[in-house]
Enzyme design. Sequence first.
Site, PDB file in Angstrom:
ATOM      1  N   HIS A  15       0.854  -1.197   0.000  1.00  8.94           N
ATOM      2  CA  HIS A  15       0.000   0.000   0.000  1.00  8.94           C
ATOM      3  C   HIS A  15       0.892   1.250   0.000  1.00  8.94           C
ATOM      4  O   HIS A  15       2.038   1.198   0.465  1.00  8.94           O
ATOM      5  CB  HIS A  15      -0.888  -0.025   1.251  1.00  8.94           C
ATOM      6  CG  HIS A  15      -1.863   1.083   1.346  1.00  8.94           C
ATOM      7  ND1 HIS A  15      -1.535   2.317   1.871  1.00  8.94           N
ATOM      8  CD2 HIS A  15      -3.169   1.177   0.991  1.00  8.94           C
ATOM      9  CE1 HIS A  15      -2.589   3.105   1.838  1.00  8.94           C
ATOM     10  NE2 HIS A  15      -3.596   2.443   1.305  1.00  8.94           N
ATOM     11  N   VAL A  70       1.283   3.791   1.877  1.00 11.89           N
ATOM     12  CA  VAL A  70       1.917   4.237   3.124  1.00 11.89           C
ATOM     13  C   VAL A  70       2.971   3.257   3.618  1.00 11.89           C
ATOM     14  O   VAL A  70       3.673   3.544   4.596  1.00 11.89           O
ATOM     15  CB  VAL A  70       0.873   4.475   4.247  1.00 11.89           C
ATOM     16  CG1 VAL A  70      -0.118   5.541   3.842  1.00 11.89           C
ATOM     17  CG2 VAL A  70       0.171   3.177   4.649  1.00 11.89           C
ATOM     18  N   LYS A  71       3.098   2.094   2.968  1.00 11.45           N
ATOM     19  CA  LYS A  71       4.050   1.094   3.408  1.00 11.45           C
ATOM     20  C   LYS A  71       5.451   1.407   2.879  1.00 11.45           C
ATOM     21  O   LYS A  71       5.663   2.351   2.125  1.00 11.45           O
ATOM     22  CB  LYS A  71       3.593  -0.296   2.974  1.00 11.45           C
ATOM     23  CG  LYS A  71       2.249  -0.726   3.561  1.00 11.45           C
ATOM     24  CD  LYS A  71       2.271  -0.728   5.059  1.00 11.45           C
ATOM     25  CE  LYS A  71       1.031  -1.248   5.770  1.00 11.45           C
ATOM     26  NZ  LYS A  71      -0.162  -1.513   5.045  1.00 11.45           N
ATOM     27  N   ILE A  72       6.419   0.598   3.248  1.00 11.70           N
ATOM     28  CA  ILE A  72       7.830   0.889   2.968  1.00 11.70           C
ATOM     29  C   ILE A  72       8.130   0.817   1.479  1.00 11.70           C
ATOM     30  O   ILE A  72       8.875   1.630   0.936  1.00 11.70           O
ATOM     31  CB  ILE A  72       8.708  -0.078   3.788  1.00 11.70           C
ATOM     32  CG1 ILE A  72       8.492   0.206   5.278  1.00 11.70           C
ATOM     33  CG2 ILE A  72      10.178   0.061   3.431  1.00 11.70           C
ATOM     34  CD1 ILE A  72       8.763  -0.950   6.183  1.00 11.70           C
TER      35      ILE A  72
END
Length: 387
Positions: free
Chosen positions: A187, A189-191
């Site tokens: 997603h 917002v993930k790394i």
Amino acid sequence: MAFIPYARQCVDKDDIQAVVDILQSDWLTQGPAVERFEQAVAEYCGVEHAVAVNSATAALHIACLAAGLGDGDSLWTSPNTFVASANCGLYCGSKVDFVDIDPLTYNLSPKELEQKLSNGQAARDLPKVVIPVHFAGDSCDMAAIHSLARQYHFTVIEDASHAIGGRYKDKAIGCCAYSDMTVFSFHPVKIVTTGEGGMVVTNRRDLYEKLLLLRSHGVTRDESQMTMSGQGPWYYEQIDLGFNYRITDIQAALGWSQLKKIDEFVARRQTIAGHYDEGLAGMPLTFQQRRSDIYSAFHLYVIRLKSGEIKKSHRQVFEELRQAGIGVNLHYIPVHLQPYYQQRGFCAGDFPQAEQYYREAISLPMYYLLSEEDQKYVINTIRQVLA
């Protein structure tokens, strides 16, 4: 001061070019970019097999199905997670229950799990699947959980949606040394991001083949799996009830390009976390305990308010930070407190450590592009609000 979000993606010119290259190619989906991305993640994690899908929720679902979870079975997970970690069990028709968190790590507590398993064995109510969630990028104590899995014969699916790029006992999270499967999220917002997307990794060939089928309608062109052969080059068979959980080549190209920078992304998050540690020292706050054998991916940086030492409520602090232009967030409302789960019999008080954590926690801005100036503003504002 512009609004500072709690998280955001970092997409550079190389990422854009990787996507453009796919748009100008012959394949937009079900093409070679997907397999290239899967191989890159598998190699990075040191695991045998990887199956990319269109979300981590889809990954959790097919991982549970591959593990044989179904009607009459039970899935246990942490209450301190997003609802998908529990919902995947309900999708399979199983029961869902929770194991309270460790008050220091905010991860599923191995001691609570051991006690619940002991009680469950006496009551003949043991889980078929346990999903430990690596909250904020910190691995659960997987060696302890793996030992319990061997004793009580349940499948372990690591929910590492927060944790790609992290390490546990000098091994990459996702190597599946202590689990049957691991799930990642991509997603924004993930790394690492693919826009929307997820992946299941495993060392077991049987699970890998099942995951491939479930990802794409349960359909195969592999004659070794068919009931009939020699029917013609057009022939395929549906041999299981699968889903359209495929990821596109466009998304996979973005993920492949992003993965090249993962160590840089995580190192920057480690630096940001260090600045928070230093800047917030001495404040009426507690922080997630970091074990020496864990290298956190720092998807989140969470503070907990020492409510007895602060004259403002949790909500007041949260709202004052928002009003100051800081996009703080809260991860997570315990799943068992959601109305849907309360309708299924869960109540406030069932998992007191997760509930106490929820009353005190605030997630601070944490992302690769967070500038030193913006982070100093966040730190100074917190100090002013709590003064």
